[in-house]
Design a protein around this motif. Structure first.
Motif, PDB file in Angstrom:
ATOM      1  N   ARG A  45       3.709  -4.266  -4.430  1.00 14.43           N
ATOM      2  CA  ARG A  45       2.846  -3.858  -3.318  1.00 14.43           C
ATOM      3  C   ARG A  45       2.081  -2.585  -3.669  1.00 14.43           C
ATOM      4  O   ARG A  45       0.886  -2.461  -3.376  1.00 14.43           O
ATOM      5  CB  ARG A  45       3.689  -3.652  -2.055  1.00 14.43           C
ATOM      6  CG  ARG A  45       2.888  -3.196  -0.863  1.00 14.43           C
ATOM      7  CD  ARG A  45       3.758  -2.898   0.350  1.00 14.43           C
ATOM      8  NE  ARG A  45       4.716  -1.848   0.042  1.00 14.43           N
ATOM      9  CZ  ARG A  45       6.029  -1.987   0.172  1.00 14.43           C
ATOM     10  NH1 ARG A  45       6.552  -3.104   0.594  1.00 14.43           N
ATOM     11  NH2 ARG A  45       6.833  -0.987  -0.123  1.00 14.43           N
ATOM     12  N   ASP A  46       2.760  -1.613  -4.305  1.00 13.13           N
ATOM     13  CA  ASP A  46       2.107  -0.360  -4.691  1.00 13.13           C
ATOM     14  C   ASP A  46       1.001  -0.608  -5.707  1.00 13.13           C
ATOM     15  O   ASP A  46      -0.070   0.002  -5.638  1.00 13.13           O
ATOM     16  CB  ASP A  46       3.130   0.614  -5.273  1.00 13.13           C
ATOM     17  CG  ASP A  46       4.248   0.933  -4.279  1.00 13.13           C
ATOM     18  OD1 ASP A  46       3.938   1.155  -3.099  1.00 13.13           O
ATOM     19  OD2 ASP A  46       5.410   0.959  -4.702  1.00 13.13           O
ATOM     20  N   LYS A  85      -6.573  -2.460  -5.061  1.00 11.62           N
ATOM     21  CA  LYS A  85      -7.474  -2.656  -3.920  1.00 11.62           C
ATOM     22  C   LYS A  85      -8.253  -1.383  -3.607  1.00 11.62           C
ATOM     23  O   LYS A  85      -9.425  -1.438  -3.239  1.00 11.62           O
ATOM     24  CB  LYS A  85      -6.681  -3.086  -2.685  1.00 11.62           C
ATOM     25  CG  LYS A  85      -6.237  -4.515  -2.720  1.00 11.62           C
ATOM     26  CD  LYS A  85      -5.454  -4.832  -1.451  1.00 11.62           C
ATOM     27  CE  LYS A  85      -4.773  -6.162  -1.539  1.00 11.62           C
ATOM     28  NZ  LYS A  85      -3.909  -6.403  -0.377  1.00 11.62           N
ATOM     29  N   ALA A  86      -7.609  -0.221  -3.748  1.00  7.23           N
ATOM     30  CA  ALA A  86      -8.270   1.049  -3.472  1.00  7.23           C
ATOM     31  C   ALA A  86      -9.457   1.283  -4.404  1.00  7.23           C
ATOM     32  O   ALA A  86     -10.422   1.953  -4.043  1.00  7.23           O
ATOM     33  CB  ALA A  86      -7.276   2.202  -3.581  1.00  7.23           C
ATOM     34  N   ALA A 129      -0.684  -3.459  -6.156  1.00  6.91           N
ATOM     35  CA  ALA A 129      -1.771  -4.165  -5.475  1.00  6.91           C
ATOM     36  C   ALA A 129      -2.604  -3.197  -4.636  1.00  6.91           C
ATOM     37  O   ALA A 129      -3.838  -3.274  -4.632  1.00  6.91           O
ATOM     38  CB  ALA A 129      -1.211  -5.277  -4.603  1.00  6.91           C
ATOM     39  N   ASP A 130      -1.949  -2.261  -3.936  1.00  8.76           N
ATOM     40  CA  ASP A 130      -2.675  -1.278  -3.128  1.00  8.76           C
ATOM     41  C   ASP A 130      -3.553  -0.388  -3.992  1.00  8.76           C
ATOM     42  O   ASP A 130      -4.680  -0.059  -3.620  1.00  8.76           O
ATOM     43  CB  ASP A 130      -1.697  -0.421  -2.318  1.00  8.76           C
ATOM     44  CG  ASP A 130      -1.005  -1.211  -1.203  1.00  8.76           C
ATOM     45  OD1 ASP A 130      -1.482  -2.317  -0.875  1.00  8.76           O
ATOM     46  OD2 ASP A 130       0.009  -0.707  -0.681  1.00  8.76           O
ATOM     47  N   ALA A 131      -3.063   0.022  -5.173  1.00  7.20           N
ATOM     48  CA  ALA A 131      -3.848   0.866  -6.077  1.00  7.20           C
ATOM     49  C   ALA A 131      -5.075   0.107  -6.588  1.00  7.20           C
ATOM     50  O   ALA A 131      -6.166   0.676  -6.673  1.00  7.20           O
ATOM     51  CB  ALA A 131      -2.989   1.327  -7.253  1.00  7.20           C
ATOM     52  N   ASP A 162      -3.705  -9.848  -4.425  1.00  9.36           N
ATOM     53  CA  ASP A 162      -2.614  -9.839  -3.453  1.00  9.36           C
ATOM     54  C   ASP A 162      -1.363  -9.365  -4.169  1.00  9.36           C
ATOM     55  O   ASP A 162      -1.272  -9.464  -5.395  1.00  9.36           O
ATOM     56  CB  ASP A 162      -2.360 -11.247  -2.903  1.00  9.36           C
ATOM     57  CG  ASP A 162      -3.520 -11.745  -2.074  1.00  9.36           C
ATOM     58  OD1 ASP A 162      -4.169 -10.923  -1.413  1.00  9.36           O
ATOM     59  OD2 ASP A 162      -3.765 -12.977  -2.100  1.00  9.36           O
ATOM     60  N   ARG A 163      -0.406  -8.904  -3.421  1.00  9.51           N
ATOM     61  CA  ARG A 163       0.809  -8.413  -4.075  1.00  9.51           C
ATOM     62  C   ARG A 163       1.581  -9.543  -4.746  1.00  9.51           C
ATOM     63  O   ARG A 163       2.338  -9.317  -5.671  1.00  9.51           O
ATOM     64  CB  ARG A 163       1.674  -7.620  -3.119  1.00  9.51           C
ATOM     65  CG  ARG A 163       2.471  -8.428  -2.152  1.00  9.51           C
ATOM     66  CD  ARG A 163       3.230  -7.512  -1.263  1.00  9.51           C
ATOM     67  NE  ARG A 163       4.476  -8.147  -0.864  1.00  9.51           N
ATOM     68  CZ  ARG A 163       5.201  -7.725   0.121  1.00  9.51           C
ATOM     69  NH1 ARG A 163       4.850  -6.670   0.803  1.00  9.51           N
ATOM     70  NH2 ARG A 163       6.317  -8.344   0.431  1.00  9.51           N
ATOM     71  N   TYR A 192      -5.003   2.641 -13.653  1.00  8.97           N
ATOM     72  CA  TYR A 192      -4.856   3.182 -12.310  1.00  8.97           C
ATOM     73  C   TYR A 192      -3.821   4.290 -12.338  1.00  8.97           C
ATOM     74  O   TYR A 192      -2.806   4.178 -13.018  1.00  8.97           O
ATOM     75  CB  TYR A 192      -4.419   2.084 -11.331  1.00  8.97           C
ATOM     76  CG  TYR A 192      -5.411   0.948 -11.287  1.00  8.97           C
ATOM     77  CD1 TYR A 192      -6.552   1.035 -10.505  1.00  8.97           C
ATOM     78  CD2 TYR A 192      -5.228  -0.181 -12.067  1.00  8.97           C
ATOM     79  CE1 TYR A 192      -7.481   0.015 -10.492  1.00  8.97           C
ATOM     80  CE2 TYR A 192      -6.150  -1.208 -12.056  1.00  8.97           C
ATOM     81  CZ  TYR A 192      -7.272  -1.097 -11.267  1.00  8.97           C
ATOM     82  OH  TYR A 192      -8.193  -2.112 -11.264  1.00  8.97           O
TER      83      TYR A 192
END
Length: 193
Positions: free
Chosen positions: A96-97, A103-104, A99-101, A110-111, A77
């Motif tokens: 969190r960053d 998920k995108a 996990a967001d990458a 989950d984080r 990623y």
């Protein structure tokens, strides 16, 4: 506090073990997340009666995590972040960053599943562990760069910070050589004194 583990807890035990843990760990983590039961006579009887069902559920969850982990393991990623000249990020990359990458790109995490020993604070390629289940852990690669071009160069294995300093050193050496050879404003011709 004595508890009965309902799943594997790293450093404590496996499903069915009766272990002693600190009260805060039990009250704030294990009990609310249904990872353990208080070890009293009623809960011991209830656990033994449902042990086969709990083990089967744990096995199903582990297999589901293993299947999703196969598609996630080894993926890369790219995160674009601002950074200084030395490669230090302005801020850091946290769970969190990551996990967001993921998920995108269509992953389901989950984080709390992201395992970071410490926040990532530099540009470069970093490996991060993702714990999908107590017994299933995969590794993803983060390519943290200032631009998409820089991310591509890092993906090829180039150390962009070192190459940036090398380019600047060569440019400085070339400018110094030009100055020594009479460049930088020197004019040829006769000068009358």
């Amino acid at each position: 506090m004595k508890v009965i583990l309902l799943e594997r807890v790293e450093g404590k035990g496996v499903l069915g073990d009766v272990v002693t843990v600190k009260d805060g760990f039990a009250r704030n983590f294990l009990l609310p997340r249904n990872k353990a039961l208080r070890a009293n006579s009623n809960n011991l009887k209830a656990f033994e009666a449902q042990r086969a069902e709990i083990e089967a559920r744990n096995l199903r969850n582990r297999e589901a995590a293993g299947k999703s982990g196969e598609s996630l393991d080894g993926t890369q990623y790219v995160l674009i972040r601002q950074a200084g000249e030395s490669g230090q990020l302005y801020g850091s990359v946290a769970g969190r960053d990551v996990a967001d990458a993921i998920k995108a790109e269509g992953g389901k995490v989950d984080r709390s599943m992201i395992v970071l020993d410490k926040p990532i604070k530099t540009l470069g390629v970093h490996e991060v562990k993702v714990k999908l289940h107590a017994e299933v852990t995969v590794t993803v690669t983060l390519n943290i760069a200032r631009s998409a071009d820089e991310a591509e160069r890092q993906a090829r294995g180039e150390n962009v910070i070192a190459s940036q300093f090398e380019e600047e050193r060569l440019a400085d050496a070339e400018a110094a050589q030009d100055l020594l050879e009479g460049g930088a404003g020197a004019q040829e011709g006769d000068y009358e004194a």
